[in-house]
Design a protein around this motif. Sequence first.
Motif, short mmCIF file in Angstrom:
data_model
loop_
_atom_site.label_atom_id
_atom_site.label_comp_id
_atom_site.label_asym_id
_atom_site.label_seq_id
_atom_site.Cartn_x
_atom_site.Cartn_y
_atom_site.Cartn_z
N GLY A 116 0.79 -1.15 -0.17
CA GLY A 116 -0.14 0.03 -0.08
C GLY A 116 0.70 1.24 0.05
N ALA A 117 0.26 2.29 0.67
CA ALA A 117 0.94 3.52 0.94
C ALA A 117 1.05 4.42 -0.52
N GLY A 118 -0.18 4.45 -1.29
CA GLY A 118 -0.33 5.30 -2.21
C GLY A 118 -0.90 4.49 -3.46
N GLY A 119 -0.58 3.19 -3.55
CA GLY A 119 -0.81 2.34 -4.80
C GLY A 119 -2.05 1.44 -4.30
N ASN B 33 4.96 -1.58 -1.84
CA ASN B 33 5.40 -0.17 -1.85
C ASN B 33 6.44 0.02 -2.92
N TYR C 26 8.64 1.89 -12.92
CA TYR C 26 7.32 1.09 -12.40
C TYR C 26 6.48 0.89 -13.29
#
Length: 157
Positions: A52-55, A61, A106
């Motif tokens: 997680g943490a944004g995506g 991450n 990415y």
Amino acid sequence: MANDLPVTIAPYLLKERWNESPFMQAQGLTVEEIAPGEVALYLRSPTSAQRGAGGPPDAINGGVISYMFDGALGYAIVSAQLPVLEAAGLSLAAYSQVTMNLDITYLAPAQGNSFKAIGRVLRAGRGTAFAEGELLNERGEICASAKGIWRVFWPRQ
């Protein structure tokens, strides 16, 4: 030979001790040599803190991916240069390297239950080394690619 070396040698220099490195253990990573100059670095069970943490919440991450590439490409360089050091009879304790540049693309969310970062050397000299790699999910899909440059510090004779 490994048992005769002084404890001042960094764990990343001894293949039999690569997975004992605090760098590897901090993220739950393991590494194995595929061939001299090519390694596979594994994240077999990502934790919830690595996701997680944004995506997407189930994707690992980007910082974890960066950490994996730094290890995979760096260990590939070590893997390529250790035989040269040993053949020349140079002190392993005086060898070191640092990341100068790490460029990551990415390509897709890194979703899945296990991941493998492949690192391979493109060119390794006495002062600079170049490497590249890919991050694959458990289905073998490429989630990210990387290339990097390392500064290499060889022992003086």
